[in-house]
Design an enzyme around this catalytic site. Structure first.
Site: not given
Length: 382
Positions: A250, A136, A193, A196
Site C-alpha cells: 500500500c 476483534d 491504485c 494490493c
C-alpha cells in the site's frame, strides 16, 4: 451540552494517546444500511469459509445498536504496528517461514484490550456513563466503524487504510451510552491504485473492495481447519502464518512511522525469520513454548506444522526431506496429508517409495487421496 461534549472528546483523545493509541475517532451508533447489506451478501456467497461465527451473529454484527441497544456513540481507536523490517525480506529465502507482522510480537488482543479498558474506565469516571469494550472477538464491524469515525477508509484490500499510519492499525472499540459528536467520516483515497489486488498470490480479490476469504492466505493458514486446497499450495510460497502482501504494498505506508508503533509489538527475534527445519520438528509442548504470548498459539501446533509442510514443499530444499518424511507418521491427518504433498514436491522418487510402503495402511480418506494425487510444482526431483 455542546461545550461539555467537546471537552470530553478532547480529553478522551489525550487519554487514549497516553495509552498508546495513535488514532482516535467517534462514530455514530448506527451504521449505514448498505454496510449490513454488504455483510449479508458476503455471507450468502459463502466467502467466509470456516468462520461460522461471522454467520451466526450477523444481525448483531451489522450495527452496534443490534448488539447493544443502549449504545449512543462508538469510540474507535487504532494502535500502530508499523514494521521496521521489510515484510518481503524473506520472500526469496524459502527455507525460512514468513509470519505476518502482526503476529511477531505480543498478542495484540491482550495489549489493545488493556489499553481500551484503561481508557474506558477513565471515561466512566469522567462522564458517568456505561461502556463496553471490544477487540476483534465480538460481532463488531471494526473497519466500517473506523471509517465512520474518520480513522481512515476501507481500501481495495478491504482493510483499513490511514493517511498517517498506512495499513498498519490494530483496531479497538468502546461502545458507550454517552452521546458524543461524531467525527468526520473517512474518505476513500485509493484512486486508481491496484497494487494490493495484483500482489495477492492466490487472487483472493474477485473485485476491488471484495475479499474471498477462502482464497486468502491469512484465512488458509490461520482459520482453515482442514487440508490446504491444492490449488493454493504453490502460491502460498513460504507464508506459514498470515500474509502481509496486500498490506505491505500500500503506497500510504510511506507515511507510517515505525516509532509510532507500540513497543509491545516489537518483533521477537525467533519469529522474524524462523527456520522451517526447526518448526517442522515441533511437538505440542515445543509449539506452546515457542509461541507463548503470541496470537499464533491459538491456531495450535497441527495447523502450524501443516503450513510449514506446504512451505517445505515449495522450498526445493532437499535438506528438509528428513523432517518431512518423519511427519508422514504424525498422528494428525492434516499433518500427514501435507507431509505427503511436500515429499512429492521435494523428491518424486522418495515419494514413490514411501507411497508403496504406506498407502495401503492409511485409513484416513483425505490422507489416502494425497498419496494418489500427482501434482508437481516443478521443485520435485524427477
Amino acid at each position: 451540552m455542546p461545550d461539555d461534549k467537546l471537552r470530553i472528546s478532547q480529553s478522551l483523545e489525550k487519554m487514549a494517546r497516553e495509552q498508546g493509541f495513535a488514532a482516535v475517532g467517534i462514530a455514530p451508533a448506527a451504521l449505514a444500511p448498505v454496510t449490513a447489506q454488504r455483510l449479508h451478501d458476503w455471507l450468502a456467497g459463502g466467502q467466509h469459509g470456516d468462520m461460522i461465527w461471522m454467520e451466526s451473529r450477523a444481525d448483531q454484527r451489522s450495527s452496534p445498536e443490534n448488539l447493544w441497544p443502549e449504545v449512543r456513540s462508538v469510540i474507535m481507536l487504532g494502535m500502530s504496528y508499523a514494521p521496521a523490517q521489510d515484510p518481503f525480506a524473506l520472500a526469496d529465502i524459502p527455507d525460512h517461514g514468513r509470519i505476518s507482522v502482526y503476529a511477531q510480537g505480543k498478542d495484540y488482543h491482550d495489549v489493545v484490550k488493556r489499553a481500551l479498558k484503561r481508557t474506558a474506565r477513565w471515561l466512566v469516571d469522567e462522564a458517568d456513563c456505561a461502556v463496553k469494550v471490544f477487540v476483534d472477538t465480538a460481532p463488531v464491524m471494526e473497519k466500517p466503524l473506523a471509517e465512520a469515525a474518520g480513522l481512515g477508509w476501507q481500501g481495495k484490500h478491504t482493510n483499513l487504510v490511514s493517511q498517517e499510519h498506512g495499513s498498519w492499525l490494530f483496531l479497538g472499540a468502546i461502545y458507550t451510552t454517552l452521546e458524543l459528536e461524531a467525527s468526520p467520516s473517512g474518505r476513500d483515497r485509493c484512486g486508481s491504485c491496484s497494487a494490493c489486488q495484483t500482489i495477492c498470490p492466490t487472487n483472493a480479490f474477485p473485485a476491488p473492495y471484495k475479499l474471498d476469504a477462502q482464497a486468502c492466505i491469512s484465512y488458509l493458514t490461520i482459520e482453515s481447519k482442514g487440508p490446504i486446497p491444492h490449488k493454493y499450495r504453490a502460491a502460498m510460497g513460504n507464508h506459514i502464518y498470515g500474509c502481509d502482501d496486500c498490506l505491505a504494498v500500500c503506497p500510504w505506508n510511506k507515511f507510517a512511522q515505525t516509532a509510532a508503533a507500540n513497543k509491545a509489538f516489537l518483533p521477537r527475534a525467533e519469529l522474524t525469520a524462523p527456520a522451517l527445519a526447526d518448526l517442522l520438528a515441533m511437538d505440542d509442548a515445543a509449539f506452546r513454548k515457542i509461541f507463548s504470548g503470541s496470537p499464533i498459539k491459538r491456531s495450535g501446533r497441527n495447523r502450524m506444522v501443516r503450513n510449514c509442510l506446504i512451505a517445505a514443499g515449495n522450498s526445493a530444499d532437499p535438506a528438509l526431506l528428513p523432517a518431512v518424511i518423519a511427519l508422514l507418521d504424525d498422528e494428525t491427518a492434516i499433518v500427514r496429508g501435507a507431509a505427503i504433498w511436500a515429499l512429492q514436491q521435494l523428491d518424486l522418487e522418495q515419494f514413490t517409495q514411501e507411497k508403496n510402503r504406506r498407502v495401503e495402511d492409511e485409513k484416513n480418506p483425505d490422507v489416502a487421496a494425497e498419496w494418489q494425487a500427482l501434482e508437481l510444482s516443478g521443485s520435485a526431483t524427477r
